[in-house]
Structure formats: C-alpha cells, structure tokens
Design an enzyme around this catalytic site. Sequence first.
Site, PDB file in Angstrom:
ATOM      1  N   GLU A   4      48.513  30.830  34.010  1.00 14.74           N
ATOM      2  CA  GLU A   4      47.336  30.322  34.747  1.00 14.74           C
ATOM      3  C   GLU A   4      46.425  29.505  33.826  1.00 14.74           C
ATOM      4  OE1 GLU A   4      45.306  33.487  36.827  1.00 14.74           O
ATOM      5  OE2 GLU A   4      47.178  34.404  37.500  1.00 14.74           O
ATOM      6  N   ASP A  25      43.920  27.286  31.949  1.00  6.69           N
ATOM      7  CA  ASP A  25      42.815  26.329  32.042  1.00  6.69           C
ATOM      8  C   ASP A  25      41.948  26.513  30.817  1.00  6.69           C
ATOM      9  OD1 ASP A  25      41.364  28.656  32.988  1.00  6.69           O
ATOM     10  OD2 ASP A  25      41.712  28.027  35.062  1.00  6.69           O
ATOM     11  N   ASN A  40      51.258  40.663  34.787  1.00  2.00           N
ATOM     12  CA  ASN A  40      50.479  39.456  34.490  1.00  2.00           C
ATOM     13  C   ASN A  40      49.030  39.881  34.238  1.00  2.00           C
ATOM     14  OD1 ASN A  40      50.241  36.462  34.644  1.00  2.00           O
ATOM     15  ND2 ASN A  40      48.978  36.862  36.462  1.00  2.00           N
ATOM     16  N   GLU A  58      46.911  42.102  36.569  1.00  2.00           N
ATOM     17  CA  GLU A  58      45.651  42.483  35.924  1.00  2.00           C
ATOM     18  C   GLU A  58      45.396  43.995  35.934  1.00  2.00           C
ATOM     19  OE1 GLU A  58      42.698  39.921  37.736  1.00  2.00           O
ATOM     20  OE2 GLU A  58      43.684  38.112  36.989  1.00  2.00           O
ATOM     21  N   HIS A  96      43.185  31.843  30.643  1.00  2.00           N
ATOM     22  CA  HIS A  96      41.934  31.192  31.070  1.00  2.00           C
ATOM     23  C   HIS A  96      41.049  31.082  29.825  1.00  2.00           C
ATOM     24  CE1 HIS A  96      43.032  31.396  35.265  1.00  2.00           C
ATOM     25  NE2 HIS A  96      43.346  32.684  35.117  1.00  2.00           N
TER      26      HIS A  96
HETATM   27  O1  G2I Z   1      40.282  33.998  39.415  1.00  2.00           O
HETATM   28  C1  G2I Z   1      41.256  33.131  38.928  1.00  2.00           C
HETATM   29  C2  G2I Z   1      42.624  33.769  38.946  1.00  2.00           C
HETATM   30  C3  G2I Z   1      42.687  34.924  37.966  1.00  2.00           C
HETATM   31  N1  G2I Z   1      43.996  35.551  37.944  1.00  2.00           N
HETATM   32  C4  G2I Z   1      44.552  35.924  39.216  1.00  2.00           C
HETATM   33  C5  G2I Z   1      44.460  34.803  40.220  1.00  2.00           C
HETATM   34  O2  G2I Z   1      44.918  35.239  41.474  1.00  2.00           O
HETATM   35  C6  G2I Z   1      43.030  34.275  40.324  1.00  2.00           C
HETATM   36  O3  G2I Z   1      43.022  33.253  41.322  1.00  2.00           O
HETATM   37  C7  G2I Z   1      41.859  33.111  42.071  1.00  2.00           C
HETATM   38  C8  G2I Z   1      42.000  31.971  43.057  1.00  2.00           C
HETATM   39  O4  G2I Z   1      42.190  30.767  42.358  1.00  2.00           O
HETATM   40  C9  G2I Z   1      40.735  31.860  43.901  1.00  2.00           C
HETATM   41  O5  G2I Z   1      40.909  30.888  44.946  1.00  2.00           O
HETATM   42  O6  G2I Z   1      41.587  34.287  42.734  1.00  2.00           O
HETATM   43  C10 G2I Z   1      40.340  34.245  43.403  1.00  2.00           C
HETATM   44  C11 G2I Z   1      40.012  35.622  43.914  1.00  2.00           C
HETATM   45  O7  G2I Z   1      39.939  36.535  42.860  1.00  2.00           O
HETATM   46  C12 G2I Z   1      40.402  33.183  44.522  1.00  2.00           C
HETATM   47  O8  G2I Z   1      39.144  33.032  45.176  1.00  2.00           O
HETATM   48  C13 G2I Z   1      39.050  33.449  46.516  1.00  2.00           C
HETATM   49  C14 G2I Z   1      37.621  33.255  46.994  1.00  2.00           C
HETATM   50  O9  G2I Z   1      36.737  33.894  46.112  1.00  2.00           O
HETATM   51  C15 G2I Z   1      37.444  33.853  48.342  1.00  2.00           C
HETATM   52  O10 G2I Z   1      36.127  33.642  48.804  1.00  2.00           O
HETATM   53  C16 G2I Z   1      38.453  33.235  49.311  1.00  2.00           C
HETATM   54  O11 G2I Z   1      38.407  33.881  50.573  1.00  2.00           O
HETATM   55  O12 G2I Z   1      39.901  32.765  47.426  1.00  2.00           O
HETATM   56  C17 G2I Z   1      39.856  33.363  48.723  1.00  2.00           C
HETATM   57  C18 G2I Z   1      40.926  32.726  49.621  1.00  2.00           C
HETATM   58  O13 G2I Z   1      40.686  31.361  49.802  1.00  2.00           O
END
Ligand code: G2I
Length: 483
Positions: free
Chosen positions: A272, A274, A208, A167, A244
């Site tokens: 990714e 959805d 990405n 990103e 997304h």
């Molecule tokens: O946001 C969706 C995706 C967008 N592209 C990059 C990906 O890496 C991103 O994935 C998401 C995860 O699916 C989430 O699970 O990235 C988020 C963070 O930007 C992730 O969320 C975070 C929570 O917000 C935190 O509170 C938590 O500590 O996950 C962390 C680990 O569990």
Amino acid sequence: MKPPNHPMDRPRGRARVRGLAAVLAAVAAVAVGVAMPAQAASTLKASAEARGRYFGTALTRGDLGITAEVNLAAAQFDMLTPGNEMKWDATEPSRGSFNFGPGDQIVSFAQSHGMRVRGHNLVWHSQLPAWVGGVALNQVQGVMENHITTEATHYKGKVYAWDVVNEPYNEDGTLRQDVFYKAMGSNYIAIALRAAHAADPDAKLYINDYNIEGINAKSNGLYSLAQSLVAQGVPLHGIGFESHFIVGQVPSSLQANMQRFADLGLDVAITELDDRIQMPADSSELQQQGTDYGKVVNACLAVSRCVGVSQWGVDDGHSWIPGTFPGYGAAMMWDSSYQPKPAYTAALNALNSGTSSPSASPSPSSSPSSSPSSSPSPSPSSTPIGGACSATMKTTNSWPGGFQSEVTVQAGSASVGGWTVKWTWPGGQSISSLWNGTQSVSGSSVTVRNASYNGSLAAGASTTFGFTANGTAATPTLTCTSP
Ligand code: G2I
C-alpha cells in the site's frame, strides 16, 4: 488519538472527474521526460515484469468512473487491490447476507485490463460491520469461518493473493484485543488462514500490516508469530508491508526486515505504498520522495522473494492521505493533474537499471559445487542423456481467460553458453508478457531464447523464465537446445 502513522478513513466526494486530455498529456510528458537506457521498458508494469515482479495499485468502485485515473492505472499497473469493496462491511453487511457486486466490478475491470487481483481483506478489526461485535463470543469463530469460506470461495481462482488477516498488531508488538482475539486468542490467525486455504488452495495467503516495514517492536511481534505459524505448517505464504511512509522516513532496515521474513520461506510484498509530504510540497521534498520510492523499489528487487510493489492509489487528487492527515498530501507518483512526479521517474529507473534479475540467478542449492571445467555433477534424471539442456513448464496461476507459467531451464552434464526453448500451443494461447527471456512467435510456435544475463549455466544449474498468457492454461512439451 491517532498514532502518527495510523491509516484511517478518508472522506469521499473530493474526487473530480478530469478529461482524457490530462492523461494523454501525462503519457506524453513521460515519453519526453524520462531518459532511459535502450530497450528499457517505459511503464511500471513492463519494467516490473522484466524483473519477474508486478507493479500494482488500489482502486475503489468510485475510481472506476474517473476515466483519466483508470486509463493511467490500466497503462501502468498489472496488479489491482480493491480499496474497499472486498472488506467485511461491503461483503457481509448483515449476518449471513453477502454482496459481492462491488468486488466483482473491481475483478472484472482487472481482468479486462490484464491485471491480477490482490484480495483485501478477509479479517480486520476495522470496516467491520457493527453486528459482528454483537455476536456471542462462542459463536465468533463460526461467523469468521463462514465469512472467510463464503468470500474466498466466491473469488476462488480470481485472486492471486488474499490479505487474510489485516493489521492484527498493536505498535508494541502485541496482538490487538479485537473481537476475534477475544473469542479465540491468537489462534484466530491460524484458524483464519486454514479456512482461506481450504476455500482457495491456490491463492497466496498473507498477513498485512503497517509500521512493520522496519525492524521494530511491531515487526518483531509479527516475525515471532510468522516463525511459529510456518513451524506448525499453517498455510501462511506471505507478509504484506503496507508502507504508508512520511517523506524522508523510509526505514533503513526495510530490506533486511523483508529478507528475514523471506528467509522463513515466505513471499513478501509492498502492498500500500504512499509517501506523504506536508503541504505545500516543495521541489526538494518531491526529489526526496523520488529517492524514497527508488529505495523501496530497490529493496524489493534485492529480496528475491519480494513479488511486487503496489501503490495505494494512482494520483494525488484521489489519495486517502489529505482526508486522514490534514495538512499532508502529494503522496502518489502522479500529481492531481495526472503529471508524473520525480517519484515515478525514480521507481521506473530503479526497475530499469538492474542488469540481472535476482530470480534469474541459479539458487545456491541448485548450483553445482564444482566449477564447469572440473568434474561435472551428475545429470539430474530430467535431463536427456547427451542433451545440452532440459526445460519444464508449470502453471503458477490462472484466471478466466488467462494464466501465468514458469519455465525452469536446466543445463545437462556440461555447461551451456545460451539456451533456446521451443513449444507449440495446443489451443490458441498467446503470451501477453514474458520476463527473463526473449520470445519470437510464429503462429502457434513459440521460441524463447535466454536474456543477456541468464544464458550461461554451469553443468546441472538452472534458471527460470516466466510469462502471462491469454487462453486456457496448458503445459505443452518443450524442447531445449543450446546454440
Ligand atoms: O487507511 C488506508 C489503508 C490502510 N490499510 C488498510 C486499507 O484498507 C486502508 O484503506 C482505506 C481506504 O483507502 C479508504 O477508502 O481504508 C479506509 C477505511 O479504513 C477507507 O475509507 C473509508 C471511508 O473512511 C468511509 O467513510 C467510506 O464509507 O471508505 C469507506 C468506503 O468508501
């Protein structure tokens, strides 16, 4: 303010553990609910493999404890992206102190279920521990290179691909002014790619991003950068299109956009996927979501360098969407009771409905300019004199306990109407899945015949088939005959 399609954090703790019964019900529903042509594969991974591609998902360490979710993931997907466990905040929470335990758990889950791994990610402005922002600007390059080298070395040979830079773009097509940009300008991207390549020369290295799926200012910015990196010989191998989407809004230029990056000599992947819906979702929106998933899969199938599609999660009960986009949900192919939705049927049908694989057709450059009945082009030196065809095998990926190979079959100085390739495994190897051909096995002897669509080869023309196998990578001697 969040931009309308900005991926952000999701709250934890909504996940509910559900029973195995739900998954069995889902599998049964798939079995009765999806009408498929004879011999069509009945899982996303089998269907994708038959088209020379993968179908992936993302799981977090928390997901690994949810039996119904992981059973469904293992049954349907052959590529796994860790949701959070390989990000900088997880792997180097304080300077120079690394923790690969959670990432290793995801890798070992993948390996024990025959899935490959997309490493995600090495350099990203988000989920970056606060200490990196406090590093003196003239030390940021060293810190970044050390992070990349240490992590990519740890996972060397275990990841198929890395999202090296995640990103990096603003919506207007300029690079984000994050700490890496402030320290190195736009050069940080080439520096990061070179460091990753030095640590793991066999991993495919990606940039990405999201909102780059259609042709727009953001994807134009990335396209210019990709062009210049390729021209300079920087080890960039692929572009990841996060995808997304909002229901009904898959960009019409998706395929053309992926194709222009592919034309630079890069792989492309949907990383990714959805497709969120304003809740409650009605049946016409769920049908539209099916149309959307079908479009995305078809776009990937139409671009021969599109290596696969990954959904960001498994089921609606564990998706990041509702936590980040309040009022939205239902973005996955399975609902929160693990029942397949129209999107699943559409994705599977798109994979199964093709009659030929783009990667199975001889490329224009390898096709002879003359027709088979006129003077044939000279035999390539690899073709035995008088032989109908020749075949060569190369290993394209390997991991502990398994490997992937590609076999090129080439017609000799006359056209062939079908081919058979045989070999004997030297050390107990066994094929787990094979595409673009049909196999029969007797002990250590393997016989692969052409598929219905790739048996006819003009003089000198070639086609490929591929497989994943258990055991240690090997390249045995092949024989090729034409019936
Ligand atoms: O946001 C969706 C995706 C967008 N592209 C990059 C990906 O890496 C991103 O994935 C998401 C995860 O699916 C989430 O699970 O990235 C988020 C963070 O930007 C992730 O969320 C975070 C929570 O917000 C935190 O509170 C938590 O500590 O996950 C962390 C680990 O569990």
